[in-house]
Design a protein around this motif. Structure first.
Motif, short mmCIF file in Angstrom:
data_model
loop_
_atom_site.label_atom_id
_atom_site.label_comp_id
_atom_site.label_asym_id
_atom_site.label_seq_id
_atom_site.Cartn_x
_atom_site.Cartn_y
_atom_site.Cartn_z
N LYS A 95 1.74 12.46 -3.01
CA LYS A 95 2.53 11.98 -4.16
C LYS A 95 2.78 10.47 -4.10
CE LYS A 95 4.98 16.00 -5.74
NZ LYS A 95 5.92 16.90 -5.06
N ARG A 96 2.81 9.93 -2.89
CA ARG A 96 3.02 8.49 -2.75
C ARG A 96 1.73 7.70 -2.87
NH1 ARG A 96 7.93 7.96 -2.03
NH2 ARG A 96 9.25 8.50 -0.26
N LEU A 97 0.64 8.29 -2.33
CA LEU A 97 -0.57 7.49 -2.09
C LEU A 97 -1.67 7.71 -3.11
CD1 LEU A 97 -0.75 8.03 1.78
CD2 LEU A 97 0.19 6.06 0.57
N SER A 98 -1.51 8.74 -3.97
CA SER A 98 -2.62 9.05 -4.86
C SER A 98 -2.52 8.29 -6.17
CB SER A 98 -2.62 10.55 -5.15
OG SER A 98 -3.46 10.79 -6.26
N ARG A 99 -3.67 7.83 -6.64
CA ARG A 99 -3.67 7.15 -7.94
C ARG A 99 -3.60 8.16 -9.09
NH1 ARG A 99 -9.66 5.75 -8.83
NH2 ARG A 99 -8.79 4.44 -10.43
N TYR A 100 -3.68 9.43 -8.76
CA TYR A 100 -3.62 10.45 -9.82
C TYR A 100 -2.20 10.94 -10.07
CZ TYR A 100 -8.44 10.15 -8.58
OH TYR A 100 -9.69 9.65 -8.30
N HIS A 101 -1.24 10.45 -9.29
CA HIS A 101 0.16 10.79 -9.55
C HIS A 101 0.81 9.64 -10.31
CE1 HIS A 101 1.02 14.57 -7.44
NE2 HIS A 101 -0.05 14.23 -6.73
N GLU A 102 1.40 9.97 -11.44
CA GLU A 102 1.97 8.97 -12.34
C GLU A 102 2.98 8.05 -11.66
OE1 GLU A 102 1.85 7.70 -15.60
OE2 GLU A 102 -0.14 8.47 -15.07
N ASP A 103 3.81 8.62 -10.77
CA ASP A 103 4.85 7.78 -10.16
C ASP A 103 4.59 7.51 -8.68
OD1 ASP A 103 5.24 10.33 -9.46
OD2 ASP A 103 7.42 10.35 -9.77
N SER A 104 3.33 7.55 -8.26
CA SER A 104 3.04 7.20 -6.87
C SER A 104 3.18 5.69 -6.68
CB SER A 104 1.62 7.63 -6.49
OG SER A 104 0.67 6.77 -7.09
N ASP A 105 3.34 5.28 -5.45
CA ASP A 105 3.38 3.84 -5.16
C ASP A 105 2.12 3.15 -5.66
OD1 ASP A 105 5.84 3.89 -3.96
OD2 ASP A 105 5.06 4.00 -1.90
N VAL A 106 0.99 3.85 -5.49
CA VAL A 106 -0.29 3.25 -5.87
C VAL A 106 -0.37 3.03 -7.38
CG1 VAL A 106 -2.78 3.75 -5.99
CG2 VAL A 106 -1.55 4.04 -3.83
N THR A 107 0.06 4.04 -8.15
CA THR A 107 0.03 3.89 -9.61
C THR A 107 1.00 2.79 -10.05
OG1 THR A 107 -0.50 6.23 -9.81
CG2 THR A 107 0.33 5.15 -11.79
N ARG A 108 2.17 2.77 -9.44
CA ARG A 108 3.15 1.73 -9.81
C ARG A 108 2.60 0.33 -9.49
NH1 ARG A 108 7.34 1.16 -7.29
NH2 ARG A 108 7.12 2.72 -5.68
N LEU A 109 1.96 0.21 -8.33
CA LEU A 109 1.40 -1.10 -7.98
C LEU A 109 0.31 -1.51 -8.96
CD1 LEU A 109 0.87 -1.05 -4.10
CD2 LEU A 109 2.45 -2.48 -5.42
N SER A 110 -0.53 -0.54 -9.33
CA SER A 110 -1.62 -0.88 -10.24
C SER A 110 -1.10 -1.29 -11.61
CB SER A 110 -2.58 0.31 -10.36
OG SER A 110 -3.22 0.52 -9.12
N LYS A 111 -0.01 -0.65 -12.06
CA LYS A 111 0.55 -0.96 -13.38
C LYS A 111 1.33 -2.26 -13.39
CE LYS A 111 1.11 3.61 -15.45
NZ LYS A 111 2.07 4.73 -15.54
N SER A 112 1.90 -2.62 -12.25
CA SER A 112 2.78 -3.80 -12.23
C SER A 112 1.94 -5.07 -12.30
CB SER A 112 3.60 -3.82 -10.95
OG SER A 112 2.80 -4.31 -9.91
N SER A 113 2.55 -6.15 -12.73
CA SER A 113 1.75 -7.38 -12.83
C SER A 113 1.76 -8.19 -11.54
CB SER A 113 2.22 -8.22 -14.01
OG SER A 113 3.61 -8.36 -13.95
#
Ligand code: AMP
Ligand code: MG
Length: 310
Positions: A48-66
């Protein structure tokens, strides 16, 4: 009186895009049951933290942030290790290939070779310098950068699953996440014997090793690929070209931790046999077996110490 035969419990679950198998030995079936179930819970938590397929994972948040942001300590640990391998491999290992991966569409039903412009665009601004870490804060050098921990996260999750098994008192067992594995202690009657998958013969092996308290990790071009006009396109990319790395069929690393073995297997795969085995010299206690693109096998000097006795 003879000590009771150890019980064995084996369970598998589909997680992190692969089948994860856990086996544990011990006298108490209930303990084995709860240890394995806690280990799976830990993998689910990390996914849940590391996967880009989870909407609120750290990875997804990092990718979305500027510009980046705070991440969980586990995510920071994975990124720190990945950055070290990224730097030492001169960028062959690269956790900023998220956009490239998306462009190739390996996650979709029908991946295909993208056009040149799409590849060039996806490579803009990537590299070991493109993200940096200060404690739990990750900084991105450009807003469009997408993080992908797919080359190291599974390994980290296996390490943590092993930690959970140990905390439950398990001294003999194994966790295997589709070729990323750790062998804990001793198989009841003998050392763990691991057959290394032949990259071109589904039922064949290229080597058998004897392992105790170590990770064995394989990256191969046969794991996820498609063919187009007679050529094989697989999921391990050369960041220099944006194309699948061409120098190897498979790379197996023996290491102290699965996370390190995972990152190194991917890095060595990109670098090829010569530069790849050289990279391993920076990491004590690691050995490698590389099957090059033409099928030739290359070993690091200490590999033979693990070869199973016939
Ligand atoms: P592995 O099976 O451990 O070799 O990892 C392959 C996965 O790592 C791919 O599915 C991508 O998510 C990611 N990846 C691909 N190429 C690279 C690379 N050069 N460096 C880091 N990660 C990569
Ligand atoms: Mg890897």
């Amino acid at each position: 009186m003879q000590p009771a035969e150890p019980e064995q419990l084996r369970r598998s679950q589909l997680m992190m895009g692969t089948i994860i198998e856990i086996v544990a030995y011990g006298q108490d079936q209930n303990l084995l049951e709860s240890a394995i179930s806690a280990a799976f819970d830990e993998i689910a938590r990390l996914e849940k933290r590391l996967s880009r397929y989870h909407e609120d994972s750290d990875v997804t948040r990092l990718s979305k942030s500027s510009t980046g942001g705070e991440v969980a300590p586990e995510t920071a640990a994975v990124i720190a290790l990945g950055l070290d391998v990224a730097k030492r491999s001169q960028g062959a290992f690269d956790m900023t290939l998220g956009r490239l991966k998306a462009v190739w569409g390996f996650d979709k039903e029908a991946p295909s070779v993208p056009d040149k412009n799409a590849i060039t665009d996806a490579l803009q601004g990537i590299g070991p310098q493109a993200i940096s870490l200060d404690k739990n804060r990750v900084t991105k050098s450009s807003p469009q950068l997408m993080v992908d921990l797919g080359g190291v996260a599974k390994g980290y999750a296996v390490d943590q699953a092993i930690r959970v098994l140990k905390n439950h008192g398990i001294t003999s067992g194994a966790v295997n996440a589709g070729g990323d594995m750790y062998l804990l202690g001793q198989h009841p009657e003998r050392p763990w014997r691991i057959g290394i998958q032949h990259p071109r013969k589904q039922q064949g092996t290229v080597a058998t090793v004897e392992i105790r308290d170590k990770a064995v990790v394989t990256s191969g071009d046969y794991e996820r690929y498609f063919e187009q006009e007679g050529r094989r396109y697989h999921h391990i990319f050369d960041p220099a070209t944006g194309m699948p790395a061409r120098l190897c069929q498979s790379v197996t690393i023996i290491a102290e931790s699965v996370a390190l073995g995972d990152a190194l297997a991917t890095a060595v795969f990109v670098l090829g046999p010569q530069a790849g085995l050289k990279l391993l010299q920076h990491y004590p206690e690691t050995e490698g077996l590389v099957i090059a693109a033409d099928g030739t096998a290359y070993e690091s000097p200490g590999w033979k110490g693990y070869r199973a006795k016939p």
